[in-house]
Design a protein around this motif. Structure first.
Motif, PDB file in Angstrom:
ATOM      1  N   VAL A  54       0.858  -1.187   0.000  1.00  0.00           N
ATOM      2  CA  VAL A  54       0.000   0.000   0.000  1.00  0.00           C
ATOM      3  C   VAL A  54       0.893   1.236   0.000  1.00  0.00           C
ATOM      4  O   VAL A  54       1.836   1.327   0.788  1.00  0.00           O
ATOM      5  CB  VAL A  54      -0.906   0.021   1.253  1.00  0.00           C
ATOM      6  N   ASP A  55       0.587   2.181  -0.883  1.00  0.00           N
ATOM      7  CA  ASP A  55       1.304   3.456  -0.895  1.00  0.00           C
ATOM      8  C   ASP A  55       0.385   4.505  -1.521  1.00  0.00           C
ATOM      9  O   ASP A  55      -0.602   4.158  -2.168  1.00  0.00           O
ATOM     10  CB  ASP A  55       2.629   3.346  -1.657  1.00  0.00           C
ATOM     11  N   ILE A  56       0.745   5.761  -1.367  1.00  0.00           N
ATOM     12  CA  ILE A  56      -0.043   6.865  -1.918  1.00  0.00           C
ATOM     13  C   ILE A  56       0.580   7.413  -3.195  1.00  0.00           C
ATOM     14  O   ILE A  56      -0.088   8.071  -3.985  1.00  0.00           O
ATOM     15  CB  ILE A  56      -0.199   7.999  -0.854  1.00  0.00           C
ATOM     16  N   PHE A  57       1.867   7.121  -3.436  1.00  0.00           N
ATOM     17  CA  PHE A  57       2.628   7.770  -4.504  1.00  0.00           C
ATOM     18  C   PHE A  57       2.634   6.892  -5.756  1.00  0.00           C
ATOM     19  O   PHE A  57       3.215   5.800  -5.771  1.00  0.00           O
ATOM     20  CB  PHE A  57       4.044   8.039  -4.003  1.00  0.00           C
ATOM     21  N   ASP A  58       1.979   7.365  -6.806  1.00  0.00           N
ATOM     22  CA  ASP A  58       1.795   6.571  -8.026  1.00  0.00           C
ATOM     23  C   ASP A  58       3.094   6.017  -8.629  1.00  0.00           C
ATOM     24  O   ASP A  58       3.116   4.846  -9.016  1.00  0.00           O
ATOM     25  CB  ASP A  58       1.029   7.377  -9.080  1.00  0.00           C
ATOM     26  N   HIS A 101       6.094  10.163   8.677  1.00  0.00           N
ATOM     27  CA  HIS A 101       5.571  10.996   7.590  1.00  0.00           C
ATOM     28  C   HIS A 101       4.113  11.409   7.837  1.00  0.00           C
ATOM     29  O   HIS A 101       3.520  12.093   7.003  1.00  0.00           O
ATOM     30  CB  HIS A 101       5.697  10.264   6.255  1.00  0.00           C
ATOM     31  N   LEU A 102       3.564  10.970   8.954  1.00  0.00           N
ATOM     32  CA  LEU A 102       2.182  11.314   9.323  1.00  0.00           C
ATOM     33  C   LEU A 102       2.194  12.227  10.547  1.00  0.00           C
ATOM     34  O   LEU A 102       3.108  12.152  11.368  1.00  0.00           O
ATOM     35  CB  LEU A 102       1.399  10.047   9.682  1.00  0.00           C
ATOM     36  N   PRO A 103       1.159  13.068  10.717  1.00  0.00           N
ATOM     37  CA  PRO A 103       1.017  13.781  11.988  1.00  0.00           C
ATOM     38  C   PRO A 103       0.913  12.767  13.126  1.00  0.00           C
ATOM     39  O   PRO A 103       0.453  11.636  12.927  1.00  0.00           O
ATOM     40  CB  PRO A 103      -0.287  14.561  11.814  1.00  0.00           C
ATOM     41  N   ASN A 139       8.126  13.627  -4.315  1.00  0.00           N
ATOM     42  CA  ASN A 139       7.069  12.989  -3.526  1.00  0.00           C
ATOM     43  C   ASN A 139       6.838  13.807  -2.257  1.00  0.00           C
ATOM     44  O   ASN A 139       7.619  13.731  -1.309  1.00  0.00           O
ATOM     45  CB  ASN A 139       7.496  11.556  -3.182  1.00  0.00           C
ATOM     46  N   GLU A 140       5.756  14.571  -2.236  1.00  0.00           N
ATOM     47  CA  GLU A 140       5.459  15.432  -1.085  1.00  0.00           C
ATOM     48  C   GLU A 140       5.237  14.634   0.193  1.00  0.00           C
ATOM     49  O   GLU A 140       5.352  15.160   1.299  1.00  0.00           O
ATOM     50  CB  GLU A 140       4.224  16.286  -1.360  1.00  0.00           C
ATOM     51  N   TYR A 141       4.949  13.335   0.066  1.00  0.00           N
ATOM     52  CA  TYR A 141       4.690  12.501   1.234  1.00  0.00           C
ATOM     53  C   TYR A 141       5.974  12.066   1.943  1.00  0.00           C
ATOM     54  O   TYR A 141       5.920  11.430   2.983  1.00  0.00           O
ATOM     55  CB  TYR A 141       3.865  11.278   0.826  1.00  0.00           C
TER      56      TYR A 141
END
Length: 201
Positions: A54-58, A101-103, A139-141
């Protein structure tokens, strides 16, 4: 023409992380899978029946698909919970260099969610100190948003190990770090990186 990655750092504890993934693991979920190093290691050394990244970055997801590191690759923002999995759906759930990388509140909720989804073990690694990080690979993440320490994990019932450089008062002392890095395994409070394990059985 292939674009070369800006992230060329390899986690120094990959062999130790692998030892915490059981030889007979049937299923593993890798959250924030990036370019799929955990998936690749599992393909070579563990061969579970089901391996999900699982990841957010295409671009990272495309890379993992190209090399078939996972059976399934899912795009998901880890700030959005619950994750689309059942209670105890995976033997092992990992988040390697992800939670920072998360709050902080989102990270705490993610840990609870990982503990819901795993039926045997949760494996997390993160820096034990806060430092700024730019958005590698466009990658802003990749930017760091929270500080985690070994105490955060011990209070949640995790066994915590030092797997980084020796630090004192939050700072690395170059010559001292080189000679004392190995003792951080048993004394994670002195390590720049921590590996955190929670057994659920």
């Amino acid at each position: 023409m292939m674009v070369l990655p800006e992230v060329v750092w390899t986690h120094p504890a990959l062999p130790k992380i692998l030892t915490f993934i059981p030889l007979n693991v049937r299923s593993l979920l890798d959250l924030g899978c990036g370019r799929g190093i955990i998936g690749a290691l599992c393909r070579i050394y563990r061969n579970p029946r089901r391996l999900v990244g699982v990841d957010i970055f295409d671009p990272y997801l495309e890379f993992c698909r190209k090399y078939s590191f996972y059976d399934e690759v899912i795009k998901w923002d880890l700030n959005i919970l619950p994750l689309p999995f059942k209670d105890g759906e995976f033997d092992v759930v990992t988040a390697i260099e992800v939670i920072e990388h998360l709050p902080k509140k989102s990270g705490e909720k993610l840990l609870t969610e990982m503990e819901r989804i795993a039926c045997k073990r949760v494996i997390v690694s993160t820096p034990n100190v806060f430092f700024q990080q730019k958005n590698y690979d466009k990658n802003e993440y990749q930017i760091h948003k929270s500080l985690w320490t070994w105490r955060d994990f011990v209070s949640r019932g995790y066994k915590t190990y030092g797997v980084g450089k020796f630090i004192l008062l939050g700072r690395r002392i170059r010559w001292l770090s080189f000679y004392l890095a190995n003792i951080t395994w048993k004394f994670p409070q002195f390590s720049s990186l921590i590996l955190c394990i929670k057994d659920l059985e």
